[in-house]
Design an enzyme around this catalytic site. Structure first.
Site, PDB file in Angstrom:
ATOM      1  N   CYS A   2     -57.596  94.276  24.582  1.00  0.00           N
ATOM      2  CA  CYS A   2     -56.724  93.713  25.624  1.00  0.00           C
ATOM      3  C   CYS A   2     -55.569  93.021  24.921  1.00  0.00           C
ATOM      4  CB  CYS A   2     -57.482  92.692  26.445  1.00  0.00           C
ATOM      5  SG  CYS A   2     -59.002  93.316  27.144  1.00  0.00           S
ATOM      6  N   ARG A  27     -51.904  97.741  24.566  1.00  0.00           N
ATOM      7  CA  ARG A  27     -53.266  97.319  24.208  1.00  0.00           C
ATOM      8  C   ARG A  27     -54.217  97.427  25.384  1.00  0.00           C
ATOM      9  NH1 ARG A  27     -53.762  94.546  19.567  1.00  0.00           N
ATOM     10  NH2 ARG A  27     -55.672  93.582  20.316  1.00  0.00           N
ATOM     11  N   TRP A  75     -58.029  95.823  29.070  1.00  0.00           N
ATOM     12  CA  TRP A  75     -58.606  97.143  28.824  1.00  0.00           C
ATOM     13  C   TRP A  75     -60.104  96.912  28.997  1.00  0.00           C
ATOM     14  CZ3 TRP A  75     -56.523 101.854  28.148  1.00  0.00           C
ATOM     15  CH2 TRP A  75     -57.385 102.881  27.742  1.00  0.00           C
ATOM     16  N   ASN A 101     -59.770  88.604  24.594  1.00  0.00           N
ATOM     17  CA  ASN A 101     -59.798  89.976  24.076  1.00  0.00           C
ATOM     18  C   ASN A 101     -61.011  90.059  23.171  1.00  0.00           C
ATOM     19  OD1 ASN A 101     -59.304  92.537  23.041  1.00  0.00           O
ATOM     20  ND2 ASN A 101     -58.093  91.699  21.352  1.00  0.00           N
ATOM     21  N   GLY A 102     -61.903  91.030  23.432  1.00  0.00           N
ATOM     22  CA  GLY A 102     -63.083  91.175  22.577  1.00  0.00           C
ATOM     23  C   GLY A 102     -64.330  91.331  23.428  1.00  0.00           C
ATOM     24  N   GLU A 483     -61.694 120.808  13.985  1.00  0.00           N
ATOM     25  CA  GLU A 483     -60.823 119.660  14.307  1.00  0.00           C
ATOM     26  C   GLU A 483     -59.693 119.542  13.294  1.00  0.00           C
ATOM     27  OE1 GLU A 483     -60.266 117.938  16.715  1.00  0.00           O
ATOM     28  OE2 GLU A 483     -59.159 116.198  15.967  1.00  0.00           O
ATOM     29  N   LYS A 487     -55.747 119.560  14.339  1.00  0.00           N
ATOM     30  CA  LYS A 487     -54.820 118.473  13.960  1.00  0.00           C
ATOM     31  C   LYS A 487     -53.602 119.034  13.242  1.00  0.00           C
ATOM     32  CE  LYS A 487     -56.147 114.906  15.796  1.00  0.00           C
ATOM     33  NZ  LYS A 487     -56.586 115.790  16.820  1.00  0.00           N
ATOM     34  N   GLU A 490     -51.400 121.143  15.769  1.00  0.00           N
ATOM     35  CA  GLU A 490     -50.753 120.426  16.875  1.00  0.00           C
ATOM     36  C   GLU A 490     -49.727 119.411  16.371  1.00  0.00           C
ATOM     37  OE1 GLU A 490     -53.140 117.887  19.408  1.00  0.00           O
ATOM     38  OE2 GLU A 490     -54.422 117.292  17.769  1.00  0.00           O
ATOM     39  N   HIS A 506     -66.983 138.218   7.340  1.00  0.00           N
ATOM     40  CA  HIS A 506     -67.054 139.141   8.492  1.00  0.00           C
ATOM     41  C   HIS A 506     -65.666 139.470   9.040  1.00  0.00           C
ATOM     42  CE1 HIS A 506     -71.408 138.762   8.565  1.00  0.00           C
ATOM     43  NE2 HIS A 506     -71.227 137.465   8.359  1.00  0.00           N
ATOM     44  N   LYS A 603     -50.708 113.782  26.547  1.00  0.00           N
ATOM     45  CA  LYS A 603     -51.863 112.989  26.108  1.00  0.00           C
ATOM     46  C   LYS A 603     -53.093 113.343  26.949  1.00  0.00           C
ATOM     47  CE  LYS A 603     -54.275 110.165  23.809  1.00  0.00           C
ATOM     48  NZ  LYS A 603     -54.731 110.660  22.475  1.00  0.00           N
TER      49      LYS A 603
HETATM   50  C1  AGP Z   1     -56.418 116.268  20.554  1.00  0.00           C
HETATM   51  O1  AGP Z   1     -55.621 115.808  19.467  1.00  0.00           O
HETATM   52  C2  AGP Z   1     -55.580 116.623  21.767  1.00  0.00           C
HETATM   53  N1  AGP Z   1     -54.812 115.524  22.166  1.00  0.00           N
HETATM   54  C3  AGP Z   1     -56.410 117.314  22.853  1.00  0.00           C
HETATM   55  O2  AGP Z   1     -57.115 118.392  22.280  1.00  0.00           O
HETATM   56  C4  AGP Z   1     -57.444 116.429  23.607  1.00  0.00           C
HETATM   57  O3  AGP Z   1     -58.504 116.106  22.758  1.00  0.00           O
HETATM   58  C5  AGP Z   1     -57.957 117.245  24.809  1.00  0.00           C
HETATM   59  O4  AGP Z   1     -56.878 117.491  25.662  1.00  0.00           O
HETATM   60  C6  AGP Z   1     -59.070 116.521  25.567  1.00  0.00           C
HETATM   61  O5  AGP Z   1     -58.596 115.330  26.103  1.00  0.00           O
HETATM   62  P1  AGP Z   1     -59.649 114.287  26.718  1.00  0.00           P
HETATM   63  O6  AGP Z   1     -60.531 113.856  25.605  1.00  0.00           O
HETATM   64  O7  AGP Z   1     -58.813 113.176  27.270  1.00  0.00           O
HETATM   65  O8  AGP Z   1     -60.423 115.012  27.776  1.00  0.00           O
END
Ligand code: AGP
Length: 608
Positions: A2, A27, A75, A101-102, A483, A487, A490, A506, A603
């Site tokens: 928070c 935050r 938060w 906060n905490g 992953e 990363k 993207e 394969h 996001k």
């Molecule tokens: C990951 O770096 C991306 N931002 C994306 O793959 C994300 O993880 C995915 O859209 C799922 O989002 P969520 O965890 O909010 O459901």
């Protein structure tokens, strides 16, 4: 996580508090509130939702005469985001107002004690417990400062708190333990806040407070005292030369880098109240009313899917629960057959991803149980799931998910240990060892991050011309390979493919040549030799290799060995994940990409 701010000075306090909160919204932003003293009376104004809702309420509430006060943007960790649970919280019958906060880990036992003494509670928060405890302390302590210290010495967990009281009309009291709090030193005014941006327009002179310190401010003075005995502590004033943008990133160049380096703290927050080191046991009260599933299905998207896939290995190996993992966008259209004693775990940082939410609704349509694993309290998935576990990672601003995945994996590890414990299939010694290691993980990661960043920077420059990358891993390193590839692509827009290393022969190995490097993960376990032989197949075709490992390996031509600390079993994954996050961050930054807002990405993918 928070945001808190306190002000004591010569200006109207409320506009200063609101402006400060607007710079702390990163935050937390599910509710907000202010508390101030005006005409000798204590006023509290709070609102659910973003800061704009609080501003609208304040327009109807005269408050320009107040010259000291506190403000909070929330938060939620305990208690859903509502006005009732928003801060500040009153202590006693309006003796004081407190913001926090905490997490107060022993709030239940303190609450029971206060209920016995006849205190009424208006909220579900741990903060209100602390507020009433201070009021209780005031009955036996000579003044509000002693009551504040007395109560804080009884609280366990993490806190950055600030308090105002009509008994000390021009004063703000504040304190910190394992949560950030900074003192701003102005002329005829003083500030306390979670982060420097909150008061940067008014002063650049700051005092960094340490754990176990109390600060008392009014318009013309500030004092730092020891929580243990209220002795005065000498502190140095430092001058900050950051601009606002840099300040909100706490001095980091991007939110992503800040969030990578926040991960040790996130691990602490995520574990808070969930591991009892004395008994070495794991507690997940959110699950106590749910039966142990005979079968588990994990459904998620993107990075959250990779966290779930990693968790699958632990749930089967440690808890012996048959577990499958589905990509939500496939699951929702496949007419899946969901077994009677099967539980579905949906993982989503935002709690708003359309495909994952649709998967939850499909399972509910078949009258089966859904457990949510989310970071945003009050999000759609958390409202519709039958039970929810929160990652408590704080707001994740950067589009590329980093600390959220670490916290998701951590909860998966806790879930595996918890179910093994409930099934009685894990011996206490092994449970103790795992619990201790998880508790030590923040310190180990904190120590490892700076060197990892240096190695990542060096390798990113060396491989910055690559147009393609393979990421390889076996066992629980396979989801990490997926992953790592996600990363890199993207963030730096370099084509990268994550593969189970045993799959190379394969077909994919046809791609390998000197222009197609491979990032291989091989941990010091019984799969190491197998992955090593896959790497040799790559090298035999002139493929260059980055080998991320916790095993001591002799250097070889064409291979860059990235050594990380070795942890018990699958937990080396937490270090490997941070290393890959840093590699993709450094690559994107070196290539001049928009790290926090990569092209074409959002996001939270709230549409199909
Ligand atoms: C990951 O770096 C991306 N931002 C994306 O793959 C994300 O993880 C995915 O859209 C799922 O989002 P969520 O965890 O909010 O459901």
């Amino acid at each position: 996580m928070c945001g808190i701010i306190g002000y004591a000075g010569h200006r109207p306090a409320v506009p200063v508090l609101i402006e400060g909160l607007s710079r702390l919204e990163y935050r937390g932003y599910d509710s907000a509130g202010v508390g101030f003293i005006q005409d000798g009376h204590l006023h509290i104004i709070k609102a659910e939702g973003r800061l704009s809702s609080l501003k609208a309420k304040l327009e109807k509430h005269p408050c320009l005469l107040a010259v000291n006060g506190i403000g909070h943007t929330r938060w939620a960790t305990h208690g859903i985001p509502t006005e009732r649970n928003a801060h500040p919280h009153l202590g006693g019958d309006g003796k004081l107002a407190l913001i926090h906060n905490g997490i107060i880990e022993n709030y239940q036992e303190l609450k029971a004690e206060l209920l016995e003494k006849g205190y009424d509670f208006q909220s579900e928060t741990d903060t209100e417990v602390l507020a009433h405890l201070i009021a209780e302390g005031r009955k036996q302590q000579p003044d509000m400062l002693h009551a504040f210290a007395w109560a804080l010495r009884r609280a366990r967990g993490a806190y950055a708190v600030a308090m105002v009281s009509p008994e000390d009309p021009g004063t703000v009291f504040a304190a910190r333990l394992a949560a950030p709090l900074i003192l701003g030193v102005g002329t005829g005014e003083h500030f306390v806040a979670s982060d420097i941006p909150a008061f940067l327009p008014y002063t650049r002179d700051v005092v960094f407070l340490q754990d176990g310190e109390i600060v008392r401010i009014n318009d013309c003075s500030w004092q730092v005292l020891s929580l243990s005995d209220l002795s005065v502590i000498d502190k140095k004033i430092q001058t900050i030369n950051w601009d606002m943008q840099v300040a909100q990133k706490n001095g980091y160049k991007h939110f992503m880098l800040k969030e990578i380096f926040e991960q040790p703290h996130v691990i602490e927050e995520c574990l808070s109240g969930r591991i009892n080191l004395k008994t070495g046991t794991v507690s997940l009260p959110e699950l106590q009313n749910l039966p142990i599933p005979e079968r588990l299905r994990i459904v998620a998207c993107g990075t959250s899917f990779h966290a779930g896939l990693w968790g699958q290995y632990l749930l089967e190996q440690i808890a012996h629960i048959p577990t499958v993992c589905d990509i939500a966008s496939e699951f929702r259209y496949r007419n899946p057959v969901i077994g009677n004693n099967e539980m579905t775990l949906v993982i989503s940082q935002s709690g708003e991803t359309a495909d994952t939410l649709a998967a939850l609704r499909l399972v509910h349509a078949q009258k089966k149980t859904v457990l949510g694993l989310c970071n945003v309290i009050g999000s759609s998935i958390t409202r519709e799931a039958d039970a929810v576990i929160y990652t408590q990672a704080g707001p994740e601003i950067s589009v590329a998910s980093t600390k959220a995945m670490t916290s998701q994996m951590l909860v998966m590890a806790l879930l595996a240990l918890y179910y093994a414990q409930r099934k009685g299939i894990i011996d206490l010694q092994a449970l103790n060892q795992a619990a201790k290691l998880l508790k030590n993980l923040p310190g180990i990661l904190q120590e490892a991050l700076p060197d990892m960043e240096k190695t990542a920077e060096k390798l990113a420059v060396q491989f910055s011309k690559a147009k393609d990358f393979f990421y390889l891993g076996r066992g629980h390193a396979y989801p990490l390979a997926l992953e790592g590839a996600l990363k890199l692509k993207e963030l730096s827009y370099i084509h990268a493919e994550g593969y189970a290393s045993g799959e190379m022969k394969h077909g994919p190995i046809a791609l390998i040549d000197s222009a197609f490097p491979t990032f291989a993960l091989a941990f010091d376990d019984d799969l190491f030799a197998k992955t090593k032989s896959n790497i040799e197949e790559v090298q035999a075709r002139n493929g260059s290799v980055i080998l991320l490992t916790d095993r001591d390996v002799n250097p070889e031509k064409g291979m860059h060995i990235w050594k990380i600390p070795s942890l018990y079993g699958p937990f080396t994954s937490f270090l490997a994940l941070s290393a890959m996050q840093l590699f993709s961050y450094c690559m994107a930054d070196y290539l001049g990409k928009d790290v926090d807002q990569p092209r074409n990405l959002a996001k939270s993918v709230t549409v199909e």
